[in-house]
Scaffold this motif. Structure first.
Motif, PDB file in Angstrom:
ATOM      1  N   VAL A 173       0.907  -1.244  -0.016  1.00  0.00           N
ATOM      2  CA  VAL A 173       0.022   0.168  -0.127  1.00  0.00           C
ATOM      3  C   VAL A 173       0.798   1.354   0.004  1.00  0.00           C
ATOM      4  N   ALA A 174       0.822   1.961  -0.975  1.00  0.00           N
ATOM      5  CA  ALA A 174       1.357   3.288  -1.256  1.00  0.00           C
ATOM      6  C   ALA A 174       0.900   4.532  -0.517  1.00  0.00           C
ATOM      7  N   LEU A 175       1.283   5.129   0.360  1.00  0.00           N
ATOM      8  CA  LEU A 175       0.443   6.326   1.004  1.00  0.00           C
ATOM      9  C   LEU A 175       0.964   7.594   0.362  1.00  0.00           C
ATOM     10  N   PRO A 176       0.116   8.615   0.501  1.00  0.00           N
ATOM     11  CA  PRO A 176       0.396   9.849  -0.169  1.00  0.00           C
ATOM     12  C   PRO A 176       1.666  10.438   0.150  1.00  0.00           C
ATOM     13  N   ASP A 177       2.034  10.323   1.170  1.00  0.00           N
ATOM     14  CA  ASP A 177       3.337  10.980   1.781  1.00  0.00           C
ATOM     15  C   ASP A 177       4.553  10.052   1.458  1.00  0.00           C
ATOM     16  N   GLY A 178       4.464   9.356   0.614  1.00  0.00           N
ATOM     17  CA  GLY A 178       5.561   8.389   0.130  1.00  0.00           C
ATOM     18  C   GLY A 178       5.913   7.308   0.939  1.00  0.00           C
ATOM     19  N   SER A 179       5.087   7.232   2.359  1.00  0.00           N
ATOM     20  CA  SER A 179       5.373   5.985   3.149  1.00  0.00           C
ATOM     21  C   SER A 179       4.813   4.809   2.430  1.00  0.00           C
ATOM     22  N   LYS A 180       5.094   3.518   2.765  1.00  0.00           N
ATOM     23  CA  LYS A 180       4.324   2.508   2.313  1.00  0.00           C
ATOM     24  C   LYS A 180       4.322   1.268   3.226  1.00  0.00           C
ATOM     25  N   ILE A 181       3.035   0.651   3.129  1.00  0.00           N
ATOM     26  CA  ILE A 181       2.857  -0.493   4.087  1.00  0.00           C
ATOM     27  C   ILE A 181       2.767  -1.987   3.395  1.00  0.00           C
ATOM     28  N   THR A 182       3.899  -2.890   3.639  1.00  0.00           N
ATOM     29  CA  THR A 182       3.736  -4.352   2.790  1.00  0.00           C
ATOM     30  C   THR A 182       2.998  -5.077   4.007  1.00  0.00           C
ATOM     31  N   LEU A 183       1.886  -5.782   3.203  1.00  0.00           N
ATOM     32  CA  LEU A 183       1.155  -6.625   4.144  1.00  0.00           C
ATOM     33  C   LEU A 183       1.697  -8.039   3.694  1.00  0.00           C
ATOM     34  N   ASN A 184       1.553  -8.863   4.739  1.00  0.00           N
ATOM     35  CA  ASN A 184       2.008 -10.345   4.515  1.00  0.00           C
ATOM     36  C   ASN A 184       0.645 -11.047   4.535  1.00  0.00           C
ATOM     37  N   GLY A 185       0.426 -12.135   4.295  1.00  0.00           N
ATOM     38  CA  GLY A 185      -0.905 -13.049   4.122  1.00  0.00           C
ATOM     39  C   GLY A 185      -1.637 -13.068   5.322  1.00  0.00           C
ATOM     40  N   ASN A 186      -2.945 -13.057   5.323  1.00  0.00           N
ATOM     41  CA  ASN A 186      -3.874 -13.363   6.185  1.00  0.00           C
ATOM     42  C   ASN A 186      -3.635 -11.867   7.181  1.00  0.00           C
ATOM     43  N   THR A 187      -3.792 -10.919   6.465  1.00  0.00           N
ATOM     44  CA  THR A 187      -3.535  -9.660   7.181  1.00  0.00           C
ATOM     45  C   THR A 187      -4.514  -8.645   6.941  1.00  0.00           C
ATOM     46  N   LYS A 188      -4.889  -7.890   7.932  1.00  0.00           N
ATOM     47  CA  LYS A 188      -6.081  -6.669   7.601  1.00  0.00           C
ATOM     48  C   LYS A 188      -5.547  -5.712   8.465  1.00  0.00           C
ATOM     49  N   ILE A 189      -5.522  -4.398   7.515  1.00  0.00           N
ATOM     50  CA  ILE A 189      -5.341  -3.090   8.253  1.00  0.00           C
ATOM     51  C   ILE A 189      -6.374  -2.164   7.911  1.00  0.00           C
ATOM     52  N   ARG A 192      -1.346   9.402   7.854  1.00  0.00           N
ATOM     53  CA  ARG A 192      -0.420   9.321   8.722  1.00  0.00           C
ATOM     54  C   ARG A 192      -0.657   8.342   9.865  1.00  0.00           C
ATOM     55  N   TYR A 193      -1.806   7.486   9.643  1.00  0.00           N
ATOM     56  CA  TYR A 193      -2.393   6.583  10.474  1.00  0.00           C
ATOM     57  C   TYR A 193      -2.653   5.338  10.089  1.00  0.00           C
ATOM     58  N   ALA A 194      -2.563   4.134  10.671  1.00  0.00           N
ATOM     59  CA  ALA A 194      -3.000   2.993  10.509  1.00  0.00           C
ATOM     60  C   ALA A 194      -3.435   2.038  11.424  1.00  0.00           C
ATOM     61  N   ARG A 195      -4.317   1.209  11.231  1.00  0.00           N
ATOM     62  CA  ARG A 195      -4.687   0.378  12.543  1.00  0.00           C
ATOM     63  C   ARG A 195      -4.594  -1.124  12.069  1.00  0.00           C
ATOM     64  N   LEU A 196      -3.714  -1.886  12.649  1.00  0.00           N
ATOM     65  CA  LEU A 196      -3.309  -3.335  12.266  1.00  0.00           C
ATOM     66  C   LEU A 196      -4.424  -3.953  13.169  1.00  0.00           C
ATOM     67  N   VAL A 197      -5.494  -4.646  12.426  1.00  0.00           N
ATOM     68  CA  VAL A 197      -6.576  -5.484  12.961  1.00  0.00           C
ATOM     69  C   VAL A 197      -5.836  -6.629  13.198  1.00  0.00           C
ATOM     70  N   GLY A 198      -5.018  -7.287  12.341  1.00  0.00           N
ATOM     71  CA  GLY A 198      -4.494  -8.555  12.605  1.00  0.00           C
ATOM     72  C   GLY A 198      -3.655  -9.199  11.423  1.00  0.00           C
ATOM     73  N   GLY A 199      -2.579  -9.984  11.848  1.00  0.00           N
ATOM     74  CA  GLY A 199      -1.528 -10.480  10.651  1.00  0.00           C
ATOM     75  C   GLY A 199      -0.353  -9.768  10.815  1.00  0.00           C
ATOM     76  N   GLU A 200       0.442  -9.414   9.771  1.00  0.00           N
ATOM     77  CA  GLU A 200       1.676  -8.813   9.940  1.00  0.00           C
ATOM     78  C   GLU A 200       1.965  -8.025   8.578  1.00  0.00           C
ATOM     79  N   ALA A 201       2.539  -6.908   9.152  1.00  0.00           N
ATOM     80  CA  ALA A 201       2.745  -5.778   8.197  1.00  0.00           C
ATOM     81  C   ALA A 201       4.097  -5.244   8.435  1.00  0.00           C
ATOM     82  N   LEU A 202       4.845  -4.612   7.271  1.00  0.00           N
ATOM     83  CA  LEU A 202       6.033  -4.011   7.406  1.00  0.00           C
ATOM     84  C   LEU A 202       5.822  -2.737   7.125  1.00  0.00           C
TER      85      LEU A 202
END
Length: 325
Positions: A128-144, A152-162
């Motif tokens: 997921v590429a964010l407007p400010d240039g940040s990015k979130i890489t989601l692993n399998g079985n993940t929800k954000i 500039r905010y994210a909520r990790l519901v479950g799983g794994e993210a970089l």
């Protein structure tokens, strides 16, 4: 699937708006987003096509009005003829006209300010590429959960993210998960949230764990671990190259339970991996290297774990050596 398609469409709209800006410079992040999923490029082209269609429609309406209606000129006004736009995509007039594009084409933009979810299935990856240039890489079985009003905010519901975050001194990036808040100070960090534990590892910069409570600082090379059943956290050292190493199929464990190991395999493989309750609490330390396609037999992995693997209708279950397969 429909919800994920809507998320991709929303992302495409955001990228169209950004890439039309004269000072846009985040081409590398944009390319990563395009290459992350073949549907991204299709969605982007569809939005551009909608922009072109709206451009033609806008010009037609403007010309029709000028031909059919002549308004009297007020005595105290000086009429200035608007300039013709050299590029028809500039009819977007920035974000305002882009919102009209989406409203006309698919009704998406009216939904964009609302929070939205990004989800992956077993063995899937998503960037997921964010407007400010940040990015979130989601692993399998993940929800954000993300929000266009709070980029500039994210909520990790479950799983794994970089999280690879662009530092902004006066606007730190915040990640919430369960009852935990992680505040970044310009960094890259990996977060795992399962029913069994919270696991945070940092490869660059600094992350602050619950700044309003425990206020634990995690610099690069540190790992914070908190079992779900306890409020007490453990901070230890981790090799920087291990942070987010799941992207290359390398899974490293240092005393995690087999339940957590099974959850990691379940995220990274396209088949369901479960574990027998009899051995779920058994600790494991070591490295598991997955094959490139993730389709390998689970039995050799089970041997490394000191257990057996039993085929089930949905996938595999790890059982003890003394169990009957």
């Amino acid at each position: 699937m429909a919800e994920k398609d809507n998320d991709i469409r929303d992302q495409a709209v955001a990228w169209v708006i950004r890439t039309q800006a004269a000072d846009f410079a985040k081409w590398e992040e944009f390319t990563l987003w395009l290459e992350a999923d073949h549907r991204h490029n299709l969605a982007y082209e569809k939005v551009l096509s909608a922009v072109d269609n709206l451009s033609d429609l806008t010009v037609s309406i403007t010309q029709a009005k000028s031909e059919k209606t002549v308004f009297p000129k007020p005595a105290n006004d000086e009429y200035i003829t608007p300039e013709r736009l050299p590029n028809r995509r500039r009819v977007m007039f920035g974000a305002i006209a882009a919102s009209l594009v989406v409203a006309v084409s698919a009704g998406v933009w009216t939904q964009m300010p609302q929070p939205y979810d990004v989800m992956t299935g077993p063995g899937e990856r998503e960037i997921v590429a964010l407007p400010d240039g940040s990015k979130i890489t989601l692993n399998g079985n993940t929800k954000i959960a993300l929000d266009h009003k709070r980029p500039r905010y994210a909520r990790l519901v479950g799983g794994e993210a970089l999280f690879t975050v662009v530092h902004q001194q006066n606007d730190p990036f915040v990640v919430d998960t369960a009852d935990v808040r992680l505040v970044d100070a310009g960094t890259e960090f990996n977060v795992i949230r399962t029913a069994d534990a919270l696991d945070v590892t940092v490869s660059e910069g600094l992350v602050i764990y619950n700044p309003d409570r425990e206020n634990v600082s995690l610099p690069a090379g540190k790992r914070l671990y908190r079992p779900a059943a306890k409020n007490r956290v453990t901070v230890s050292t981790i090799a920087i190259e291990q942070v987010g190493s799941w992207r290359t199929g390398r899974l490293s464990f240092a005393g995690e339970t087999l339940g957590e190991v099974a959850a990691a395999l379940d995220r990274n493989l396209p088949v369901s991996i479960a574990v027998s309750p009899d051995i779920a609490g058994r600790p494991f330390s070591g490295v598991i290297q997955l094959d490139g396609d993730g389709q390998q037999n689970i039995e050799p992995i089970a041997a490394v774990l000191g257990v057996q693997a039993k085929k089930t209708g949905k996938g595999w279950i790890l059982i003890g050596d003394d169990a009957v397969p």
